[in-house]
Scaffold this active site. Structure first.
Site, short mmCIF file in Angstrom:
data_model
loop_
_atom_site.label_atom_id
_atom_site.label_comp_id
_atom_site.label_asym_id
_atom_site.label_seq_id
_atom_site.Cartn_x
_atom_site.Cartn_y
_atom_site.Cartn_z
N ARG A 1 0.79 -1.24 0.00
CA ARG A 1 0.00 0.00 0.00
C ARG A 1 0.83 1.29 0.00
NH1 ARG A 1 -5.12 -0.16 3.86
NH2 ARG A 1 -3.54 0.24 5.47
N ASP A 2 2.12 1.20 -0.22
CA ASP A 2 2.91 2.43 -0.35
C ASP A 2 4.14 2.18 -1.22
OD1 ASP A 2 3.41 5.11 0.00
OD2 ASP A 2 4.48 4.86 1.90
#
Length: 211
Positions: free
Chosen positions: A85-86
């Site tokens: 997610r990043d």
């Protein structure tokens, strides 16, 4: 604490060259208001590299090797049931051999196991697309159209999974750096999955091509 737990899990896997390793945790002896994480050392991160003059010396082979290694590292993380997610250049470490290591699991989450319906859909999709690839060239267009219709029908069936068959998890959309967010995150679809990381990887590839 979630990041520490994930890092510990990943660090216990033998021959893990795809993520940073958690070597030690140093906690204060008195007031427990912070901890220090001892991590494996990376040569540089991709963001620093792209901003340096060294990026100008990249050729097609370098970019393909970096892309391959990024995908291998992501596949490893995803196979552990984790969504990062990043994914962005600052969270990808690289070395002189174009090896890529994923770091910073602060926004990472574990994902629910696939249901039988979803596993069946993945298997069906692979088998049907293999038939398309093996078909004569003059029939390929019509077979691709039929393939899309079949997969769409199966996908609609998979979406009818009852709550008892799978516990759905609502994920926050306040994740990922702005320029690497996938469409489903931007449009606040809280049921996104690991494919959001793949989109971010594609954005990084474009950065390399435009360098």
């Amino acid at each position: 604490l979630r990041e520490v737990k994930l890092l510990k899990k990943l660090s216990e896997i033998e021959n893990n060259i795809f993520t940073t390793l958690l070597l030690d945790i140093i906690a204060p002896e008195t007031k427990f208001d912070h901890i220090f994480l001892v991590m494996s050392l990376g040569t540089t991160d991709m963001k620093s590299f792209l901003e340096s003059r060294d990026a100008l010396s990249l050729n097609e082979d370098h970019i393909l090797t970096l892309l391959y290694n990024m995908i291998c590292s992501l596949h490893f993380v995803h196979s552990m049931g984790i969504i990062h997610r990043d994914i962005k250049p600052g969270n990808l470490l690289m070395d002189a051999n174009c090896g890529v290591t994923i770091c910073d699991f602060g926004l990472a989450r574990t994902m629910p196991q696939k249901t039988d319906k979803e596993k069946e859909l993945s298997s069906f999709r692979r088998k049907e697309y293999q038939k398309v690839l093996e078909s004569p060239e003059e029939e390929r267009t019509s077979r691709e159209s039929a393939f899309r219709d079949k997969v769409s029908s199966k996908l609609n069936e998979a979406r009818q999974i009852s709550g008892s068959e799978k516990t759905k998890r609502s994920l926050t959309c306040c994740v990922m750096s702005r320029f690497y967010r996938s469409p489903e995150v931007i449009t606040v679809q809280c049921g996104y999955n690991q494919s959001a990381d793949i989109w971010s990887t594609g954005c990084i590839l474009l950065e390399f091509l435009l360098t």
